[in-house]
Scaffold this active site. Structure first.
Site, PDB file in Angstrom:
ATOM      1  N   LYS A 160       0.837  -1.214   0.000  1.00 11.48           N
ATOM      2  CA  LYS A 160       0.000   0.000   0.000  1.00 11.48           C
ATOM      3  C   LYS A 160       0.869   1.261   0.000  1.00 11.48           C
ATOM      4  CE  LYS A 160      -1.243   1.704   4.014  1.00 11.48           C
ATOM      5  NZ  LYS A 160      -1.150   3.045   4.584  1.00 11.48           N
ATOM      6  N   ASN A 161       1.901   1.286   0.859  1.00 14.02           N
ATOM      7  CA  ASN A 161       2.687   2.513   1.009  1.00 14.02           C
ATOM      8  C   ASN A 161       3.648   2.756  -0.147  1.00 14.02           C
ATOM      9  OD1 ASN A 161       1.297   3.134   3.264  1.00 14.02           O
ATOM     10  ND2 ASN A 161       2.934   2.607   4.719  1.00 14.02           N
ATOM     11  N   CYS A 216      -4.538  13.223  13.495  1.00 16.76           N
ATOM     12  CA  CYS A 216      -4.421  11.805  13.144  1.00 16.76           C
ATOM     13  C   CYS A 216      -4.334  11.014  14.435  1.00 16.76           C
ATOM     14  CB  CYS A 216      -3.171  11.615  12.307  1.00 16.76           C
ATOM     15  SG  CYS A 216      -2.748   9.902  11.980  1.00 16.76           S
ATOM     16  N   ARG A 276       1.641  14.596  12.888  1.00 16.21           N
ATOM     17  CA  ARG A 276       1.941  14.370  11.472  1.00 16.21           C
ATOM     18  C   ARG A 276       1.806  15.617  10.585  1.00 16.21           C
ATOM     19  NH1 ARG A 276      -0.453   8.742   9.552  1.00 16.21           N
ATOM     20  NH2 ARG A 276       1.337   8.855   8.199  1.00 16.21           N
ATOM     21  N   ASP A 330       5.346   0.636  11.801  1.00 15.83           N
ATOM     22  CA  ASP A 330       4.100   0.002  11.339  1.00 15.83           C
ATOM     23  C   ASP A 330       3.975  -1.457  11.795  1.00 15.83           C
ATOM     24  OD1 ASP A 330       3.402   2.357  10.138  1.00 15.83           O
ATOM     25  OD2 ASP A 330       3.955   1.743   8.112  1.00 15.83           O
ATOM     26  N   ARG A 368      -8.360  -0.187   5.230  1.00 19.35           N
ATOM     27  CA  ARG A 368      -7.572   0.854   4.560  1.00 19.35           C
ATOM     28  C   ARG A 368      -6.280   0.283   3.987  1.00 19.35           C
ATOM     29  NH1 ARG A 368      -5.770   5.117   8.290  1.00 19.35           N
ATOM     30  NH2 ARG A 368      -4.487   5.368   6.446  1.00 19.35           N
TER      31      ARG A 368
HETATM   32  N1  EPU Z   1       7.162  14.761  10.230  1.00 17.46           N
HETATM   33  C1  EPU Z   1       7.240  16.109  10.457  1.00 17.46           C
HETATM   34  N2  EPU Z   1       7.077  16.954   9.393  1.00 17.46           N
HETATM   35  C2  EPU Z   1       6.831  16.515   8.129  1.00 17.46           C
HETATM   36  C3  EPU Z   1       6.762  15.122   7.904  1.00 17.46           C
HETATM   37  C4  EPU Z   1       6.931  14.265   8.967  1.00 17.46           C
HETATM   38  O1  EPU Z   1       7.458  16.542  11.577  1.00 17.46           O
HETATM   39  O2  EPU Z   1       6.683  17.334   7.205  1.00 17.46           O
HETATM   40  C5  EPU Z   1       7.341  13.826  11.356  1.00 17.46           C
HETATM   41  C6  EPU Z   1       6.078  12.983  11.600  1.00 17.46           C
HETATM   42  O3  EPU Z   1       5.139  13.665  12.405  1.00 17.46           O
HETATM   43  C7  EPU Z   1       6.653  11.751  12.257  1.00 17.46           C
HETATM   44  C8  EPU Z   1       7.989  11.589  11.560  1.00 17.46           C
HETATM   45  O4  EPU Z   1       8.311  12.878  11.010  1.00 17.46           O
HETATM   46  O5  EPU Z   1       6.827  11.975  13.607  1.00 17.46           O
HETATM   47  C9  EPU Z   1       8.049  10.552  10.458  1.00 17.46           C
HETATM   48  O6  EPU Z   1       6.944  10.723   9.603  1.00 17.46           O
HETATM   49  P1  EPU Z   1       6.958  10.332   8.068  1.00 17.46           P
HETATM   50  O7  EPU Z   1       6.807  11.588   7.277  1.00 17.46           O
HETATM   51  O8  EPU Z   1       8.119   9.478   7.760  1.00 17.46           O
HETATM   52  O9  EPU Z   1       5.617   9.509   7.943  1.00 17.46           O
HETATM   53  P2  EPU Z   1       4.657   9.505   6.706  1.00 17.46           P
HETATM   54  O10 EPU Z   1       5.472   9.667   5.483  1.00 17.46           O
HETATM   55  O11 EPU Z   1       3.533  10.440   6.932  1.00 17.46           O
HETATM   56  C10 EPU Z   1       4.778   6.962   6.175  1.00 17.46           C
HETATM   57  C11 EPU Z   1       3.795   5.828   6.081  1.00 17.46           C
HETATM   58  C12 EPU Z   1       3.308   5.480   7.470  1.00 17.46           C
HETATM   59  C13 EPU Z   1       4.527   5.073   8.313  1.00 17.46           C
HETATM   60  C14 EPU Z   1       5.540   6.223   8.326  1.00 17.46           C
HETATM   61  C15 EPU Z   1       6.807   5.876   9.055  1.00 17.46           C
HETATM   62  C16 EPU Z   1       2.830   6.143   3.904  1.00 17.46           C
HETATM   63  C17 EPU Z   1       1.660   6.505   3.084  1.00 17.46           C
HETATM   64  N3  EPU Z   1       2.691   6.227   5.233  1.00 17.46           N
HETATM   65  O12 EPU Z   1       4.067   8.048   6.750  1.00 17.46           O
HETATM   66  O13 EPU Z   1       2.428   4.364   7.341  1.00 17.46           O
HETATM   67  O14 EPU Z   1       4.123   4.778   9.611  1.00 17.46           O
HETATM   68  O15 EPU Z   1       5.883   6.580   6.971  1.00 17.46           O
HETATM   69  O16 EPU Z   1       7.421   4.780   8.491  1.00 17.46           O
HETATM   70  O17 EPU Z   1       3.867   5.766   3.376  1.00 17.46           O
HETATM   71  C18 EPU Z   1       0.641   2.948   7.920  1.00 17.46           C
HETATM   72  O18 EPU Z   1       0.774   2.394   6.828  1.00 17.46           O
HETATM   73  O19 EPU Z   1      -0.097   2.495   8.830  1.00 17.46           O
HETATM   74  C19 EPU Z   1       1.354   4.208   8.166  1.00 17.46           C
HETATM   75  C20 EPU Z   1       0.994   5.054   9.125  1.00 17.46           C
END
Ligand code: EPU
Length: 418
Positions: free
Chosen positions: A22-23, A116, A121, A306, A398
């Site tokens: 999915k991701n 969230c 996030r 995850d 989801r």
């Molecule tokens: N963060 C910030 N600012 C940003 C972006 C992220 O402060 O602009 C912080 C977040 O709040 C968090 C950390 O950085 O504390 C890491 O977040 P990241 O951006 O890596 O997460 P994401 O890209 O929003 C993806 C996956 C998540 C997975 C995380 C971590 C997708 C669509 N989602 O989220 O998947 O947990 O990386 O590996 O790829 C799930 O599938 O259940 C899921 C939540």
């Protein structure tokens, strides 16, 4: 709202096949907006987040086709460079269209995702990266509005912290920017590599995906391509833990053991018998007693956040104290309280969960709070004595393709109640 009804205590046996990630599929679908030509994608999992992303692409102007597990996306023109709140509020990953839209048509208006269940996030790092590439970004009426009327230009971008979708978003913006972009402190997740792999097939020039430094030389245009999504390492990991937890004997097929190293090491330390079967399958056998082990979530190649909720369910059945530390999201322990309702002995202290085991879980009525928390409750239900009812399983829909059918195929007594 659908519920799952689980009769626990049956070991998982046989084989389960893993779906596409999915991701990976989410950013890959967004990447299709970067070309006017048709992109063909194989192994896109038919889960709810993917349906939402396809709806978003349709809204933006893409023609989306789906037949026999193959998805085609053709975006001759961008009709609306906007991701509306109705779609973004149900799926935060909608912000992945920000980079592609600004790169393709110089403009994007994307709703801010809002709160969230697992943490704040924010998407400030996506925005800061796009600004480095020359976009002018402002926030108004709950929307991020980015403009680059004369196109984006290459730049050096250093992420303050590692972000998976932030890296993907910026990578997609950089491939059509003028000149060279270097992304430092980039995410190294296999999903980032998968997006880079599709982009390269479309004609992008990218080096270093999978490492902390990614270099991109911008090109004028991208073209059509065909791509198969990688296996879902989180789904695979969930089944491996389910087998260890139920003392089962299960072959998880169509996965990439290389992407699961941190989990496989922890499963072995916990006493499960884990063997890789060639390049795309893992066999797990639960034998003897489970032993407690500590885990700390980290960015890839560390232990994935995850998989944390599912590992906590596993540790409730292990002998001793296990300390589970969550470093990626600030509020990802909602499942602990539900597991406690099933008899688990878990104490929460800030970012740590201290699990004392083994406890005999007993079936109860529980509520799923987010995607991976739901998976953890399913695992607990499979191991518990008696009947477990899990409410709000739309969370699990989801991201898991027909999880109840797959588990039932391996002997689990689980069914969906409409
Ligand atoms: N963060 C910030 N600012 C940003 C972006 C992220 O402060 O602009 C912080 C977040 O709040 C968090 C950390 O950085 O504390 C890491 O977040 P990241 O951006 O890596 O997460 P994401 O890209 O929003 C993806 C996956 C998540 C997975 C995380 C971590 C997708 C669509 N989602 O989220 O998947 O947990 O990386 O590996 O790829 C799930 O599938 O259940 C899921 C939540």
């Amino acid at each position: 709202m659908d519920k799952f009804l689980i009769q626990g205590g049956v070991p998982l046996e046989g084989e389960i096949a893993v779906s596409g990630a999915k991701n990976s599929a989410l950013p890959v679908l967004a990447a299709c907006l970067l070309t006017s030509e048709k992109v063909t994608l194989e192994r896109i999992p038919p889960v709810r987040d993917i349906a939402t992303m396809q709806k978003l692409l349709g809204h933006v102007g893409a023609r989306v086709g789906r037949a026999d597990g193959r998805v085609t996306i053709e975006t001759a023109q961008i009709a609306h460079s906007e991701a509306p709140y109705e779609l973004v509020k149900t799926m935060r990953a909608s912000s992945l269209v920000l980079g592609p839209l600004v790169a393709r048509c110089g403009r994007a208006r994307v709703s801010l995702p809002g709160g969230c269940a697992i943490g704040a996030r924010p998407i400030n790092l996506h925005v800061a990266g796009l600004e480095r590439l020359g976009a002018q970004v402002r926030q108004e009426h709950g929307y991020i509005e980015a403009e680059a009327p004369h196109g984006l230009h290459g730049a050096e971008v250093h992420f303050d912290r590692i972000t998976v979708t932030g890296t993907e978003d910026l990578l997609m913006a950089a491939v059509l920017a003028r000149g060279e972009t270097v992304i430092y402190n980039a995410a190294r997740e296999p999903e980032v590599v998968d997006v880079a792999s599709l982009l390269s097939k479309m004609g992008a020039e990218i080096e270093g995906a999978g490492s902390s430094t990614i270099r991109v030389r911008g090109v004028e245009r991208l073209h059509s391509a065909t791509h198969t999504i990688i296996a879902d390492r989180i789904e695979a990991g969930t089944f491996l833990m389910a087998a260890a937890l139920t003392r089962g004997d299960l072959l998880v097929k169509g996965c990439v053991p290389e992407h699961l190293r941190a989990l496989l090491a922890k499963l072995s330390q916990a006493g499960a018998d884990v063997t890789e079967q060639g390049p795309d399958a893992v066999h797990v056998r639960g034998r003897g007693k489970l032993k407690s082990v500590d885990v700390t979530t980290e960015e890839h190649p560390g232990f994935a956040t995850d998989l944390q909720a599912q590992f906590m369910a596993l540790m409730t059945r292990a002998e001793g104290i296990s300390i589970i530390t969550e470093t990626i999201f600030e509020n990802r322990f909602m499942h602990a309280l539900e597991l406690a309702r099933m008899g688990a002995n878990i104490r929460l202290e800030g970012r740590q969960a201290i699990v004392a085991g083994p406890t005999q879980l007993s079936g109860a009525e529980v509520i799923a709070s987010d995607l991976r928390a739901s998976a953890s409750l399913v695992l607990a239900g499979l191991a518990a004595q008696g009947e477990t009812t899990i409410d709000r399983v739309y969370h699990i829909d989801r991201g898991y393709e027909k999880i109840e059918t797959k588990l039932a195929g391996a002997g689990a007594r689980i069914r969906r109640m409409k």
